[in-house]
Design an enzyme around this catalytic site. Structure first.
Site, PDB file in Angstrom:
ATOM      1  N   CYS A   1      19.413  21.725  45.099  1.00 16.06           N
ATOM      2  CA  CYS A   1      18.497  21.840  43.960  1.00 16.06           C
ATOM      3  C   CYS A   1      19.279  22.162  42.685  1.00 16.06           C
ATOM      4  O   CYS A   1      19.027  21.590  41.615  1.00 16.06           O
ATOM      5  CB  CYS A   1      17.460  22.936  44.218  1.00 16.06           C
ATOM      6  SG  CYS A   1      16.482  22.718  45.702  1.00 16.06           S
TER       7      CYS A   1
ATOM      8  N   ASP B   1      51.083  47.171  26.383  1.00 21.10           N
ATOM      9  CA  ASP B   1      51.412  47.677  25.053  1.00 21.10           C
ATOM     10  C   ASP B   1      51.513  49.203  25.158  1.00 21.10           C
ATOM     11  O   ASP B   1      51.043  49.802  26.117  1.00 21.10           O
ATOM     12  CB  ASP B   1      50.304  47.265  24.081  1.00 21.10           C
ATOM     13  CG  ASP B   1      50.579  47.737  22.663  1.00 21.10           C
ATOM     14  OD1 ASP B   1      51.752  47.715  22.260  1.00 21.10           O
ATOM     15  OD2 ASP B   1      49.619  48.143  21.984  1.00 21.10           O
TER      16      ASP B   1
ATOM     17  N   ASP C   1      45.320  46.207  22.921  1.00 24.24           N
ATOM     18  CA  ASP C   1      44.107  46.661  22.224  1.00 24.24           C
ATOM     19  C   ASP C   1      43.179  45.518  21.851  1.00 24.24           C
ATOM     20  O   ASP C   1      42.096  45.750  21.341  1.00 24.24           O
ATOM     21  CB  ASP C   1      44.471  47.476  20.982  1.00 24.24           C
ATOM     22  CG  ASP C   1      45.291  46.668  19.973  1.00 24.24           C
ATOM     23  OD1 ASP C   1      45.337  45.430  20.097  1.00 24.24           O
ATOM     24  OD2 ASP C   1      45.874  47.281  19.063  1.00 24.24           O
TER      25      ASP C   1
ATOM     26  N   ASP D   1      47.186  42.585  19.639  1.00 25.80           N
ATOM     27  CA  ASP D   1      47.800  41.877  20.754  1.00 25.80           C
ATOM     28  C   ASP D   1      47.011  40.635  21.154  1.00 25.80           C
ATOM     29  O   ASP D   1      47.148  40.142  22.274  1.00 25.80           O
ATOM     30  CB  ASP D   1      47.910  42.817  21.966  1.00 25.80           C
ATOM     31  CG  ASP D   1      48.773  44.030  21.667  1.00 25.80           C
ATOM     32  OD1 ASP D   1      49.868  43.842  21.114  1.00 25.80           O
ATOM     33  OD2 ASP D   1      48.345  45.148  21.972  1.00 25.80           O
TER      34      ASP D   1
END
Length: 772
Positions: free
Chosen positions: A21, A445, A652, A656
């Site tokens: 379906c 980071d 963050d 980045d």
């Protein structure tokens, strides 16, 4: 030619029962002119469509779904997930009643049909002898009357309880498609027709299968009822988010408090929230203090203190203080709405693992119909027995289950996305989940990821007669336009000294290096005579070297763990600021957990080596690369990927963004009040490093359950269909009766959903038991 903008629309779809379906509805939508993308969610029974409104109207999309044999309605603006949940509960209760009544009728029919087997010439077995002693009156009843009674009961019960099955199958037939109901309707229809013939014209060897018809329909309805309940549980996290938003708010106008519908609240309105109530909007507290529970939004179970100036989120619970707050974000702009939207989109997404199931589902029903014909012909030729051929064919038709295959991946994905949201981890979709489950290395980071991200200014040093306060004033004026943690440290230090400044002009942020701006110099709080202001440069050594600004040679190197921010005015260095950031409390544990999982861990930072080394040492990271701007991080990610490593980048989400997008999987560290990190595949609502290994662990567990589900769905059909066809009968005399085949079919999709629901109780390994 001007490009038309596209719109998105989510339509509830009625009448879908299996993966076939789902495939038919998707194809119907994709064939509609103006539709650019169509995705159908079998779990939630809805279609998400991206279309060009200049070429297709919403009414045309509904018409396309109806043209495929299903139904759809345009959603109401006020309709929420909670309403769907309540409707689902009502529907499940009705399905339960029909299922149990049909099964009871089937059991009674089986009992009443036992004397008919003897009358049709079947040998008397041990069960018959027991029944004759227990129910002697049953065997005294006329066989003809029993047949007609069973015919009437079966027709009435099936018409009442199984009407939807047959209507769906007939509708699919008229539209040239097939689905699971096609198989069940054909199987039970053939059994009912033959039994009716045997009732009208009884004879030796002509058995009736009214009990099988009732039990098949009953088990199918029971399976659908259990499946519906399991789906509601799987969608519980999204439904819970949708119910967090209050429908009204206490608005204060000219000192008078009135309760108004939430739609009437506007930004800037004053809203009162009493203890025990939920905040209706994202707001800032202007009066009072309290503690709030944001656990349903961010997964943070510890109550958080909030006072004047503090930010509160819509849907969070006000614990113990009556407060007045200023409305800021409303409706779809609130954090709650954004989280709900992201969870909704992720649960509706497709995982790459689904492609196999999609391809199989597209041809599943036609293949089973072909196998049923082969089974009928083989039994008729080999055994010269119409009853055996008929029973085996019906068993093949009803045991086949495309539902289990269609639900195998989306069921696990839906539960996992909901569980992740409860823990403060937002996955962007199934593809992201699969990438996270197959990583070789994690790159992090430093600032804001491993560290608190709120450095504290330790020292201010000025040259050429510039005082600390003068430098802080001008630096704060320039840094006001930046959201970098060092900028916040400068501003915090200036405010702590009670300094005032004039706004800077022409501020330009240089990611990974610093910023430039035009500032007014101030001496003892008075603007100097330079009306045009001064060109100010704030940044690292790389920016000063790039700008041709010489640094003093007699300045001592920063202490370990200290980040130095240089400042220049009109092309000459005038001072520097030393700041120190702290490692997050759980950072070392997070790195240790990643290493235990066999992952290589690296730290890439734009900070100096002297500032990065102590943080790396405390966290337990041995591979550190410092002094990298965003382009440098991007280059290093590509180098690692070229070496054959599958990389996750944790940052963050703003500075980045390029590295997050380049990595095989991007993990953005955010907060409950900031969902701007769109570059990542995963958004961590709590800025806690332990959420990183937890998200990877949940992804791996989800993919493992997806594979289990697919293995079960494929294995069930691969074993069940040959067994129902009688493949083992020549050697072992094992033959599956139609009603047993129906019971197996009903339980197959329930098993897939049950296995997926184990993820609801999943906990990170560091926090307790997992689903293993």
């Amino acid at each position: 030619m001007a490009a038309h903008s596209t719109e998105s629309l989510t339509l509830p779809v009625l009448g879908m029962t299996c993966a076939s379906c789902q495939h038919h509805v998707e194809e119907a939508l994709r064939d509609t002119p103006g539709v650019e993308q169509a995705r159908v969610d079998l779990m939630a029974h809805r279609a998400s469509v991206v279309f060009d409104p200049a070429l297709a109207a919403p009414e045309q999309l509904v018409a396309a779904i109806r043209g495929a044999g299903y139904d759809a309605v345009l959603p109401k603006a006020s309709e929420g997930a909670g309403g769907h949940a309540e409707h689902g509960e009502d529907a499940a209760a009705g399905a339960d009643l029909k299922a149990w009544v049909t099964l009871a009728a089937g059991a009674a029919a089986m009992l009443l049909a036992m004397p008919l087997g003897m009358e049709a010439g079947a040998p008397i077995g041990g069960a018959d002898r027991v029944m004759m002693r227990v129910f002697p009156w049953l065997y005294a009843l006329p066989a003809s009357g029993l047949r007609w009674f069973l015919l009437a009961i079966t027709a009435a019960v099936v018409a009442w309880a199984g009407r939807g099955i047959y209507v769906s199958a007939i509708s699919a037939l008229f539209h040239g498609t097939t689905n699971m109901n096609t198989l069940v309707s054909l199987g039970t229809g053939v059994a009912f027709a033959y039994s009716t013939y045997a009732t009208i014209a009884p004879g030796p060897g002509r058995n009736v299968y009214f009990d099988a018809v009732l039990l098949i329909v009953g088990f199918l309805l029971l399976g659908k009822s259990l499946e519906g309940r399991a789906k509601q549980r799987a969608l519980a996290a999204l439904n819970a988010l949708s119910r967090l938003k209050p429908v009204s708010a206490r608005r204060i106008v000219n000192g008078v408090e009135t309760v108004v519908p939430l739609e009437e609240v506007r930004p800037g309105d004053s809203i009162a929230v009493l203890p025990g109530e939920r905040f209706p909007v994202d707001a800032t507290i202007t009066e009072g203090r309290t503690t709030v529970d944001e656990s349903m939004l961010t997964g943070e179970s510890t109550p958080l203190a909030r006072e004047v100036g503090g930010r509160v989120l819509a849907g969070s619970l006000n614990y113990d203080g009556a407060v007045v707050c200023r409305a800021e974000s409303l409706g779809e702009a609130t954090v709650l709405a954004q989280i709900t939207r992201m969870v909704d989109q992720a649960q509706s997404s497709r995982a790459p693992m689904e492609r196999l199931a999609d391809r199989a589902s597209a041809i599943f029903v036609p293949v089973v119909l072909g196998l049923a014909l082969i089974t009928f012909a083989a039994w008729l030729i080999a055994a010269h027995s119409l009853p055996l051929a008929l029973a085996s064919t019906v068993a093949v038709l009803v045991i086949a289950c495309p539902c289990a295959m269609g639900l195998a991946v989306p069921a696990a994905l839906t539960v996992a996305v909901g569980r992740g949201a409860q823990l403060g981890v937002l996955f962007k979709g199934g593809e992201a989940m699969e990438r996270l489950a197959h990583l070789d290395a994690v790159v992090l980071d430093k600032t804001g990821t491993l560290t608190v991200g709120r450095p504290v200014l330790e020292a201010v040093h000025g040259f050429a007669g510039h005082s600390e306060d003068d430098l802080l004033r001008m630096a704060a004026a320039a840094e006001e336009r930046s959201n970098h943690p060092l900028a916040l440290a400068v501003i915090d230090a200036a405010k702590a000294r009670g300094l005032k400044w004039q706004p800077a002009q022409d501020a330009q942020v240089l990611p990974g290096r610093g910023l430039t701006a035009r500032v007014k110099a101030q001496v003892d709080g008075r603007v100097d005579g330079n009306i045009e202001g001064h060109d100010c440069v704030l940044g690292n050594e790389a920016l000063f070297s790039e700008s041709g600004i010489a640094l003093p040679g007699d300045v001592a190197a920063p202490a370990p763990g200290v980040t130095r921010l240089w400042m220049a005015l009109d092309g000459a260095a005038v001072g520097y600021f030393d700041a120190r950031d702290a490692l997050r409390p759980d950072a070392a544990d997070a790195i240790a957990a990643l290493r235990r999982d066999g992952l290589r861990v690296l730290m890439l930072t734009g900070d100096s080596a002297a500032a990065a080394a102590p943080i790396a040492q405390q966290a337990g990271i041995t591979e550190v690369e410092a002094g990298l701007d965003p382009a440098g991080k991007l280059k290093r990610i590509r180098e690692l990927q070229k070496s054959g490593l599958r990389i996750a980048m944790v940052g963050d989400g703003i500075n980045d963004a390029a590295a997050l997008a380049q990595a095989d999987a991007g993990i953005a560290m955010g907060t409950g009040a900031d969902l701007a990190q769109e570059a990542g595949d995963v958004l961590l609502l709590r800025a806690q490093p332990m959420a990183i290994p937890a998200s990877l662990e949940l992804a791996r567990e989800t993919v493992r359950i997806m594979r289990q589900n697919l293995g079960w769905a494929v294995g069930y059909n691969a074993i069940g269909i040959p067994l129902a066809a009688g493949l083992l009968y020549p050697a072992f005399h094992i033959l599956l009766t139609p009603w047993l085949a129906a019971a197996a079919m009903a339980l197959s999709s329930v098993c897939v959903l049950g296995n997926s629901l184990r993820l609801r109780g999943w906990q990170p390994a560091a926090s307790g038991a997992t689903t293993r």
